[in-house]
Scaffold this active site. Structure first.
Site, PDB file in Angstrom:
ATOM      1  CB  THR A   3     -31.256 -18.405  58.726  1.00 43.25           C
ATOM      2  OG1 THR A   3     -30.835 -18.632  60.075  1.00 43.25           O
ATOM      3  CG2 THR A   3     -30.869 -19.593  57.875  1.00 43.25           C
ATOM      4  CG  ASP A   4     -33.520 -13.831  56.532  1.00 39.68           C
ATOM      5  OD1 ASP A   4     -32.484 -13.177  56.624  1.00 39.68           O
ATOM      6  OD2 ASP A   4     -33.939 -14.291  55.459  1.00 39.68           O
ATOM      7  CB  SER A  41     -39.874 -14.545  62.131  1.00 42.07           C
ATOM      8  OG  SER A  41     -39.900 -14.014  60.827  1.00 42.07           O
ATOM      9  NE  ARG A  42     -32.009 -12.621  63.482  1.00 47.16           N
ATOM     10  CZ  ARG A  42     -31.399 -13.778  63.339  1.00 47.16           C
ATOM     11  NH1 ARG A  42     -31.325 -14.323  62.145  1.00 47.16           N
ATOM     12  NH2 ARG A  42     -30.868 -14.409  64.354  1.00 47.16           N
ATOM     13  CB  VAL A  43     -39.391 -11.397  57.879  1.00 47.47           C
ATOM     14  CG1 VAL A  43     -40.438 -10.757  57.006  1.00 47.47           C
ATOM     15  CG2 VAL A  43     -38.125 -11.661  57.077  1.00 47.47           C
TER      16      VAL A  43
END
Length: 515
Positions: free
Chosen positions: A338-339, A364-366
């Site tokens: 997951t991101d 959160s990698r976004v």
């Protein structure tokens, strides 16, 4: 009266003309073993992996193991009516489920059949449950926010359309509630939601459906249930069926939010099937391809490029941990796919901090790409403030004399924790979140007692709704932060009214401004 010879010959000619020599060939096998949701059959030499097979009593199965002597079949339904020696025939079709607009507002099982007592679903479209994920060139970067309506998520671990954000934590820490609130917040945001309940009690799924109905969320939601009482194959196939329904909308240029609740139970069902099919067990008795089980599923969540319509699937998989152990096999697998993850802590939950999001372990990698400009501006320092507050709080438990700077940091930290608290099913629009975070990070809440912040916030939102709608509209249209002087004036005006209204009833509700 007998027929004349000419009439007889005419009838014979008609019969000859209408005669068809078409040969119907079915490949049929024989069941050699059945039990615990799986069957073995020989005589199906040409069966394909994932092919739908039909037993003589009308129940369907799916070819899972293609071996030299026989085929291992998972039975998609109750297997009581199947016995050794029964016939099973190939259908030539890969496992598929019904999809389309008609599914919205319905409660269905893993095969897409309605279980809500509201009659048949009028749709002729189907999609295979297994489908290749969009390639790199078919995707684009995540850039649109998917607002959850939960302050702690939208500020600290934002979710974007097309992202896969894991929700992880122990039993009874509010994982499902978090996801249900996110569905409720999609009202009027042009997003279709799919809630996949895996291995839950039917009564639990019923109560979640009632909550969604109460908030008007079933108008844009599909509930797919594979309850704990159903055979393991239906629990294993449920998330894939949900994704097939989601892909129909994504490829039509629409936005979808899909929730898998939860993948721990799906992995356990897959382990059960694999062991029964005599596949070699690996770590914790899971088969070696359990990582592939989840990765090929979650890779299908994407933000498509504009050439393909710009549709998206945002996935929120849920994973349950034991005693907060995120280094166990299934949690580490899903974390790596997951991101980012939202980690819910039982200690926080039981101490009254709800939602119990651990800011230090959640990521959160976004990041900022999934936030509007205004939110990015006001929430920039929140995570650091919260992390340093937690450290200071632990460190100062044993000390009594604190310098002014430390005390100010602690006070701000307590207020940050209070502001991030939120009631169940009380979603808040991003514009209102921006205003309360602006007040917090600019020190405008430092003069309000921490225990009064809940009331302050509720009354502040009412005040904004009734008297300052133009600010909400400005943030909504520009996505940016209004003029700071204007914001300060609005918040200070409300603060004065708030203090005036409560000073008579409780003189300790506010702290006088210090010069």
């Amino acid at each position: 009266m007998g027929l004349k010879a000419e009439e007889i010959s005419k009838l014979i000619k008609q019969q000859i003309e209408g005669f068809s020599s078409e040969l119907i060939v079915d490949e049929v096998g024989t069941v050699s073993y059945v039990g615990d949701g799986i069957a073995r059959a020989y005589g199906l030499e040409n069966a394909m992996a994932g092919e739908l097979l039909e037993f003589s009593n009308g129940i369907y199965g799916m070819a899972q193991n293609l071996e030299t002597n026989d085929v291992g079949i998972i039975i998609l339904g109750h297997f009581d009516g199947i016995v050794e020696g029964d016939t099973v025939k190939r259908t030539g079709r890969i496992m598929e489920v019904p999809v389309g607009e008609a599914m919205i507002g319905r409660v269905v099982n893993s095969l897409g059949q309605p279980v809500d007592g509201m009659g048949e679903i009028n749709t002729t479209k189907t999609r295979p449950v297994e489908n290749p994920a969009p390639g790199v060139m078919d995707r684009q970067s995540v850039f649109e926010p998917l607002q959850t309506g939960i302050k702690a998520i939208d500020a600290l671990v934002p979710v974007g359309r097309g992202q896969r954000e894991l929700v992880i934590g122990d039993r009874k820490t509010g994982k499902t509630s978090l996801c249900i609130d996110t569905i409720i917040n999609q009202k009027g945001k042009d997003t279709i939601c799919i809630y996949v309940a895996i291995g839950q009690k039917e009564s639990t799924v019923r109560s979640q459906t009632e909550i969604l109905k109460k908030h008007g969320a079933m108008d844009y939601t599909i509930v797919l249930t594979a309850s704990a009482s159903q055979p393991a194959p239906l629990l294993y196939i449920a998330p894939y069926a949900g994704l097939a329904m989601a892909e129909e909308f994504m490829y039509a240029g629409k936005h979808v939010l899909i929730i898998f609740d939860d993948l721990t139970k799906q992995a356990a069902a897959y382990r059960e099937l694999s062991l029964l099919l005599r596949r070699p067990p690996g770590r914790e008795a899971y088969p070696g391809d359990v990582f592939y089980l989840h990765s090929r599923m979650l890779e299908r969540a994407a933000k498509l490029n504009d050439k393909l319509g710009g549709g998206s699937i945002t996935a929120l998989p849920i994973v349950e941990t034991q005693a907060g152990d995120i280094s166990a096999y299934i949690p580490t697998n899903v974390i790596s796919i997951t991101d980012g993850q939202i980690f819910l802590e039982s200690d926080l939950f039981h101490s009254g901090v709800r939602p119990a999001i651990a800011a230090g372990l959640s990521v959160s990698r976004v990041g900022g790409a999934a936030q509007i400009k205004a939110m990015k501006k006001v929430s920039g320092t929140l995570r650091l403030d919260l992390a340093s507050f937690r450290e200071l709080e632990a460190f100062t438990q044993f000390g009594s004399d604190l310098d002014a700077a430390t005390q100010a940091k602690l006070n701000r930290g307590h207020r940050t924790v209070e502001v991030l608290k939120q009631g169940l099913h009380e979603v808040i629009s991003v514009e209102k979140q921006v205003l309360i975070f602006y007040a917090l990070t600019h020190g405008l809440l430092d003069t309000v007692r921490a225990n009064e912040l809940g009331r302050f916030e509720r009354e502040f939102y009412d005040y904004i709704d009734n008297q300052q709608q133009d600010i909400i509209l400005e943030i909504n249209e520009t996505k940016g932060l209004p003029d700071s002087e204007k914001l300060d004036a609005v918040i200070n005006e409300f603060k004065d009214n708030f203090f005036t209204s409560i000073v008579e009833s409780d003189s300790a509700a506010y702290i006088p401004e210090t010069t």
